[in-house]
Scaffold this motif. Structure first.
Motif, PDB file in Angstrom:
ATOM      1  N   SER A   1      10.007  20.235 -31.362  1.00  0.00           N
ATOM      2  CA  SER A   1       9.637  19.873 -29.946  1.00  0.00           C
ATOM      3  C   SER A   1       8.846  18.515 -29.930  1.00  0.00           C
ATOM      4  CB  SER A   1       9.348  21.030 -29.164  1.00  0.00           C
ATOM      5  OG  SER A   1       7.989  21.287 -29.387  1.00  0.00           O
TER       6      SER A   1
ATOM      7  N   TYR B   1      10.963  13.061 -25.834  1.00  0.00           N
ATOM      8  CA  TYR B   1      11.658  14.024 -25.167  1.00  0.00           C
ATOM      9  C   TYR B   1      13.181  13.915 -25.249  1.00  0.00           C
ATOM     10  CZ  TYR B   1       7.095  15.957 -23.567  1.00  0.00           C
ATOM     11  OH  TYR B   1       6.111  16.611 -23.509  1.00  0.00           O
TER      12      TYR B   1
ATOM     13  N   GLU C   1      14.432  15.586 -28.276  1.00  0.00           N
ATOM     14  CA  GLU C   1      14.509  17.114 -28.092  1.00  0.00           C
ATOM     15  C   GLU C   1      15.608  17.543 -27.116  1.00  0.00           C
ATOM     16  OE1 GLU C   1      11.602  20.518 -26.074  1.00  0.00           O
ATOM     17  OE2 GLU C   1      10.749  18.500 -26.495  1.00  0.00           O
ATOM     18  N   GLU C   2      15.879  16.811 -25.860  1.00  0.00           N
ATOM     19  CA  GLU C   2      16.739  17.035 -25.103  1.00  0.00           C
ATOM     20  C   GLU C   2      18.411  17.181 -25.965  1.00  0.00           C
ATOM     21  OE1 GLU C   2      16.972  14.539 -21.699  1.00  0.00           O
ATOM     22  OE2 GLU C   2      15.018  15.366 -20.972  1.00  0.00           O
TER      23      GLU C   2
ATOM     24  N   ARG D   1      18.581  20.216 -28.028  1.00  0.00           N
ATOM     25  CA  ARG D   1      18.823  21.551 -27.455  1.00  0.00           C
ATOM     26  C   ARG D   1      20.043  21.454 -26.878  1.00  0.00           C
ATOM     27  NH1 ARG D   1      14.328  24.352 -26.174  1.00  0.00           N
ATOM     28  NH2 ARG D   1      12.278  23.380 -26.340  1.00  0.00           N
TER      29      ARG D   1
END
Length: 658
Positions: free
Chosen positions: A137, A147, A150-151, A154
């Motif tokens: 993360s 970020y 990370e998105e 996911r």
């Protein structure tokens, strides 16, 4: 002994007794907290790394774990570097899955979109083996993950949810002081279980473990602890069945083994050199979990008690009045405890990372010196210090001046402008492996004597010897108006002394390389940083580092002596020929460098200086003139290298040193 102690306390007096008590408190503090103190913490980590490596379990190849890696050959064959080829990954996973491994861990981040994603997703959805895919993360790893990545991670994990593939954390935490991996990372609840914890549920207590990683060493250097197979073996024409024995029933870790990516320093780095790929770190952690080898920590009260005991031993030992041969067994016994106790503890599963071994030694020495100094004459101690040290490190006239006025020698540290000089004897390390140790010692002592004599003759201060290297400076403890000229002449003379040493080598000794020298002028902190009872008069700072960089650059630039612009400006020597402008590691500002050549005709130096200046002003004809000069002097490799660098960087540019 107790009567002697009482008499000593009576003679010391209240003021000196208070000072001694303060030093003893300092010794206790150092003996307990050295892991958190600047400089000392570097030594403590080094000592830990050495004992962790030396006491590590020696094992045969682990038949529970197999690594399958994308290596540099894989990158060549697939034509993909980043992200790694996902078609190759998909094919390999399907073949490995068909061989029935116990579990699969993937240390590859799927953090950006590629045209092959559909094929990889399809492969993941057909997996039958429990498989764990890398996840990190941005919150826990902000230096490497944004970020947006990370998105995507996911979203990709969500697209394959419901099958055999689940996320697993691949977070590592290197030591903030020296960037070495020694411990299991913290495992926050916001992340999925760590890869090792995900692969095996045998020891759930490792879910909260943050102690030392148990790195193991192979019994046979030719057979590493974990077998490693290139991923292309599972994507080519070789039947998968050929690798069943290395996959079936094993934990398979899949990731990168690329020479410049995902490489980490471990305790073994300090001892044997090299780095370890992240996948292998995961393998060591998984093996440690499977073995249930959780290191135990040392209680804080035990560390404080040991610090007090060590300081007490140092102070009491200094008060023993005995002949050296009677005192020697006690000193050797205490030394043996300091050396072997940490190894014993580490080998028996006790985490010795907070064991202040260097702090113990320093605390013992401080206590020994403080109590001993308090019971003797301070004047005698200072005179002994001067007599035993100054003549070996300082010029005779400077030593005599300090003997008359000891305040001239700073015992704490002061900022001075100095000329810092570093030397290196090319190839001596390799040579030392090719001849007998007695000959190595004979040659090294003779060489260092020759170069030391040059430093002292030219009024310099010898800082230290580092192997075959000599570190010296001018401008401290006594500064002279002609320190710059002395330093430059010494640099030239040290190279010439090195050449004389080469020519006079005994028969049968392999060829010896040349001596290279770097010289720079700048500010440094100069003083005796070890204290009044210890000989360590030295200089610290960027000036010393830059002199070392210039010496190291000399080989690359085909020179023998390199002098910075500031050092050249402080000397009256007129034979400096310009060697361009370079950028060195650790400095944002490029520097102009020069080579002192007393053997060249002055007109050659003047012409070369003018041409370099004209080229920097934008005159391309000047570079042609330098090139013509180089062709007329084919044996001058330094000028040829200068032509190459100027042509590469252009007018006003600077060459970045490797």
């Amino acid at each position: 002994m107790f009567a002697t102690a009482r008499e000593t306390l009576r003679r010391i007096g209240p003021v000196r007794l208070a000072g001694t008590a303060l030093f003893l408190l300092l010794a206790v503090f150092f003996a307990r907290t050295s892991w958190d103190l600047p400089l000392a913490q570097d030594v403590e980590r080094l000592l830990y790394d050495v004992r962790a490596y030396r006491s590590a379990p020696t094992v045969d190849q682990d038949d529970r774990i197999t690594m399958v890696v994308f290596n540099d050959q894989t990158l060549i064959e697939t034509g993909r570097r980043s992200p790694l080829d996902r078609v190759t990954l998909a094919k390999a996973l399907q073949r490995i899955d068909s061989l029935h491994p116990k579990a699969i861990g993937i240390d590859i981040l799927i953090d950006q979109r590629t045209p092959e994603d559909a094929q990889l997703i399809a492969a993941f959805k057909t997996m039958k083996t429990p498989t764990y895919l890398a996840f990190v993360s941005a919150e826990t790893n902000p230096d490497f993950v944004e970020y947006g990545q990370e998105e995507f991670l996911r979203a990709f994990q969500k697209s394959i949810a419901g099958g055999a593939v689940k996320p697993a954390s691949v977070l590592f935490q290197s030591d903030r002081t020296d960037n070495v991996i020694r411990n299991w990372p913290e495992q926050p609840a916001s992340l999925p279980p760590l890869l090792a914890n995900s692969l095996s549920p045998l020891h759930p207590e490792f879910r909260k473990y943050t102690g030392a990683i148990r790195f193991r060493t192979p019994t046979d250097p030719e057979r590493p602890v974990f077998s490693k197979l290139p991923v292309q073996l599972f994507t080519g024409d070789i039947p998968a069945e050929a690798f069943r024995s290395q996959i079936e029933g094993r934990y398979v870790l899949l990731g990168g083994d690329i020479f410049d990516l995902d490489q980490f320093e471990t305790p073994a780095t300090r001892t044997r050199g090299g780095t370890m790929i992240g996948l292998e770190v995961h393998a060591h952690m998984l093996a440690q979990l499977l073995d249930g080898a959780m290191y135990s920590s040392i209680a804080g009260w035990a560390l404080w008690a040991t610090a007090l005991l060590v300081v007490a031993a140092g102070g009491m030992t200094s008060m023993i009045e005995a002949r050296p041969w009677r005192l020697a067994p006690l000193l050797l016994a205490q030394l043996a405890v300091l050396i072997f106790l940490p190894y014993w503890a580490q080998a028996r599963g006790i985490d010795t990372q907070q064991l202040p071994v260097f702090g113990w030694a320093a605390g013992w020495i401080i206590a020994f010196a403080a109590v001993g100094t308090a019971s003797r004459s301070v004047t005698a101690q200072q005179r002994h210090f001067a007599q035993s040290a100054l003549g070996r490190y300082l010029p005779r006239d400077v030593a005599n001046l300090i003997m008359r006025d000891p305040s001239q020698l700073s015992l704490h540290g002061e900022k001075r402008e100095i000329y810092a000089l570093f030397t290196d004897l090319e190839g001596f390390t390799k040579l030392s492996h090719a001849i007998e140790p007695e000959m190595v010692a004979l040659l090294l002592n003779r060489y260092l004597d020759m170069l030391s004599a040059v430093v002292l003759k030219h009024g310099g201060t010898i800082d230290k010897f580092v192997g075959d290297a000599v570190v010296a400076f001018w401008g401290a403890p006594i500064a002279r108006a002609d320190d710059g000229e002395r330093a430059v002449q010494a640099a030239i003379a040290m190279y010439e002394a090195g050449e004389a040493f080469r020519r006079s080598a005994p028969e049968g000794v392999p060829p010896i390389g040349c001596t290279r020298v770097g010289l720079h002028r700048g500010d440094a902190i100069v003083g005796n940083f070890g204290g009044e009872g210890r000989i360590q008069y030295t200089a610290l700072g960027d000036s010393m580092n830059l002199a070392a960089r210039l010496e190291g650059a000399s080989k690359q630039l085909k020179t023998t002596v390199l002098v910075s612009e500031t050092a050249a400006a402080g000397a009256s020597f007129v034979g400096f020929r310009p060697m361009g402008r370079v950028a060195v590691r650790g400095r944002s500002t490029p520097i102009a460098i020069f080579e002192p050549r007393a053997d060249l005709p002055p007109e050659d130096v003047s012409r070369l200086t003018a041409w370099v200046r004209q080229f920097d002003e934008g005159d391309p004809q000047a570079l042609e003139e330098i090139g013509r000069y180089s062709r007329d002097h084919p044996d001058d490799a330094a000028v040829a290298n200068l032509v190459y660098r100027l042509g590469k960087v252009g007018p006003g540019g600077s060459f970045v040193l490797e």
